[in-house]
Write an enzyme that holds these catalytic residues in place. Structure first.
Site, PDB file in Angstrom:
ATOM      1  N   LYS A   1      10.605  -4.641  37.838  1.00 57.00           N
ATOM      2  CA  LYS A   1      11.137  -4.505  36.473  1.00 57.00           C
ATOM      3  C   LYS A   1      10.010  -4.175  35.503  1.00 57.00           C
ATOM      4  O   LYS A   1      10.147  -3.304  34.633  1.00 57.00           O
ATOM      5  CB  LYS A   1      11.843  -5.814  36.047  1.00 57.00           C
ATOM      6  CG  LYS A   1      13.188  -6.013  36.741  1.00 57.00           C
ATOM      7  CD  LYS A   1      13.746  -7.428  36.616  1.00 57.00           C
ATOM      8  CE  LYS A   1      14.985  -7.568  37.483  1.00 57.00           C
ATOM      9  NZ  LYS A   1      15.512  -8.929  37.591  1.00 57.00           N
TER      10      LYS A   1
ATOM     11  N   GLN B   1      14.658 -14.783  35.480  1.00 59.65           N
ATOM     12  CA  GLN B   1      14.981 -14.391  36.847  1.00 59.65           C
ATOM     13  C   GLN B   1      15.729 -15.511  37.565  1.00 59.65           C
ATOM     14  O   GLN B   1      15.355 -16.676  37.501  1.00 59.65           O
ATOM     15  CB  GLN B   1      13.688 -14.014  37.598  1.00 59.65           C
ATOM     16  CG  GLN B   1      13.903 -13.444  38.979  1.00 59.65           C
ATOM     17  CD  GLN B   1      14.616 -12.090  39.007  1.00 59.65           C
ATOM     18  OE1 GLN B   1      14.642 -11.364  38.007  1.00 59.65           O
ATOM     19  NE2 GLN B   1      15.214 -11.758  40.123  1.00 59.65           N
TER      20      GLN B   1
ATOM     21  N   ASP C   1      20.814  -9.238  30.527  1.00 64.94           N
ATOM     22  CA  ASP C   1      21.488  -9.440  31.816  1.00 64.94           C
ATOM     23  C   ASP C   1      23.010  -9.370  31.661  1.00 64.94           C
ATOM     24  O   ASP C   1      23.736  -9.218  32.633  1.00 64.94           O
ATOM     25  CB  ASP C   1      21.153 -10.838  32.366  1.00 64.94           C
ATOM     26  CG  ASP C   1      20.038 -10.826  33.394  1.00 64.94           C
ATOM     27  OD1 ASP C   1      19.939  -9.841  34.139  1.00 64.94           O
ATOM     28  OD2 ASP C   1      19.286 -11.815  33.457  1.00 64.94           O
TER      29      ASP C   1
END
Ligand code: GUN
Length: 300
Positions: A54, A98, A121
Site C-alpha cells: 500500500k 490493518q 476502507d
C-alpha cells in the site's frame, strides 16, 4: 473452450494511470496532496507485506503515505489516541488500520472512532449504510468488492440481469459485494445470492450462477463440477499453501481450483494477479475521494 483471463495487474496499471492524473490535478490546480495513514499493530508477516504494498503504491501515485507501526502489546487506549490525532491531522485524508489486529484489540471500536470522512476502507457503519442505500456516488466503496466491480466493468462484463452467487458473507467482501452488485446502477443490477457455511445444497446454487464470486478463504474450494459452462468466475481468495520449491516456503492460491474451473468459465481471475492488485488501487481511489470531499473539490 478456455476462459479469457481477467488480468488484474494490467487493469490496475490502467487505474493507476487514471489516478495519477487526478493527483496531478489536485496538486497543480488546488495545491493539495492526498495523504494516507496506514496503521499496523503487531508483526503478522502477511499484514506487513500488504501494508508495504500500500505504501509503495501511494508513493508511486504521489500520495503522501504515513506508515505507523505499533508494537503488538500496544493498548486499545493508545491506538484510539493515535486515531484521534490522525482524525485531526489536516495532511491526512485517509486512515486505515490493518486487519486483523492482535486479539486484545477491539477492532469494532477502532473502526467506530475513525472519522467517517477519512474511512477509506469503507468499514464505518455510516459509510456501509450509505453504500447499502446506493448513496455512494461521491462517497467510499469498499476496496476489494469495488476492485471486483471495476475488473468486470473494464472487461466488458455487465452484471445486469445476471445471477451473481457470492460464496462468503464477511463484512470485508461477501456482504458489501452483494450490496454493490444489487444496486440499481450502471455496472450492477444483478440478482444476488449469498452462500455461506450454513448454506444447504451450495453446489446446486453455485451451479446456477452466471457470475461466481468466491470469498471464503478456503484454497481450491470451488471446483469445476460446481460451475456452469460459460460462467464468469471472480476469485477473491488469497491462501498460502506450503511449497518447498519456493524460497518463501509457500505459494498463493485462490478459493477457486483454477486448473479445473478455467476450461468451463468464460472469464476468470487468476491468483495472484487478479483481484489482489485492484484492492490497493481502490484504496488509493478512496484516498483521493476523501481528499476531494474534505476540501469540497469536484474533479471532472
Ligand atoms: N486486511 C485484509 N484486507 C484488508 C483491507 O482491505 N483493509 C484493512 N484495513 N485490513 C485488511
Amino acid at each position: 473452450m478456455a476462459a479469457k483471463i481477467i488480468d488484474g495487474r494490467k487493469i490496475s496499471v490502467e487505474v493507476t494511470e487514471e489516478l495519477k492524473v487526478q493527483v496531478e490535478v489536485l496538486k497543480n490546480d488546488h495545491g493539495l496532496q492526498p495523504g494516507l495513514a496506514v496503521v499496523i499493530v503487531g508483526d503478522d508477516p502477511a499484514s506487513h507485506v500488504y501494508v508495504n504494498a500500500k505504501e509503495k503504491k501511494a508513493k508511486e501515485l504521489g500520495i503522501l503515505s504515513k506508515k505507523i507501526v505499533l508494537p503488538a502489546d500496544t493498548t486499545q487506549k493508545d491506538v484510539l489516541k493515535l486515531i484521534d490525532e490522525l482524525n485531526s491531522d489536516d495532511t491526512i485524508h485517509g486512515i486505515l488500520v490493518q486487519s486483523p489486529p492482535p486479539a486484545h484489540i477491539d477492532e469494532e471500536e477502532i473502526i467506530l472512532n475513525i472519522s467517517p470522512a477519512k474511512d477509506v476502507d469503507c468499514f464505518h457503519p455510516y459509510n456501509v449504510g450509505r453504500m447499502l442505500i446506493g448513496d455512494d456516488e461521491k462517497g467510499f466503496k469498499p476496496c476489494t468488492p469495488h476492485g471486483c466491480m471495476v475488473l468486470m466493468e473494464k472487461s466488458g462484463i455487465d452484471p445486469s440481469g445476471k445471477h451473481a452467487v457470492i460464496i462468503g458473507r464477511s463484512n470485508i467482501v461477501g456482504k458489501p459485494m452483494a450490496s454493490l452488485l444489487v444496486q440499481k446502477a450502471k455496472g450492477a443490477n444483478a440478482t444476488v445470492t449469498i452462500c455461506h457455511s450454513r448454506t444447504k445444497n451450495m453446489e446446486e446454487i453455485v451451479k446456477q450462477a452466471d457470475i461466481v464470486v468466491a470469498a471464503i478463504g478456503k484454497s481450491n474450494f470451488v471446483t469445476a463440477d460446481m460451475v456452469k459452462e460459460g460462467a464468469v468466475v471472480i476469485d477473491v481468495g488469497i491462501n498460502r499453501v506450503e511449497d518447498a520449491t519456493k524460497k518463501s516456503g509457500f505459494r498463493l492460491v485462490g478459493d477457486v481450483d483454477f486448473a479445473s474451473v478455467e476450461p468451463k468459465a468464460s472469464w476468470i481471475t487468476p491468483v495472484p494477479g487478479g483481484v489482489g492488485p485492484m484492492t490497493i488501487g481502490m484504496l488509493m481511489k478512496n484516498t483521493i475521494v476523501a481528499c476531494c470531499n474534505i476540501n469540497k473539490i469536484q474533479l471532472g
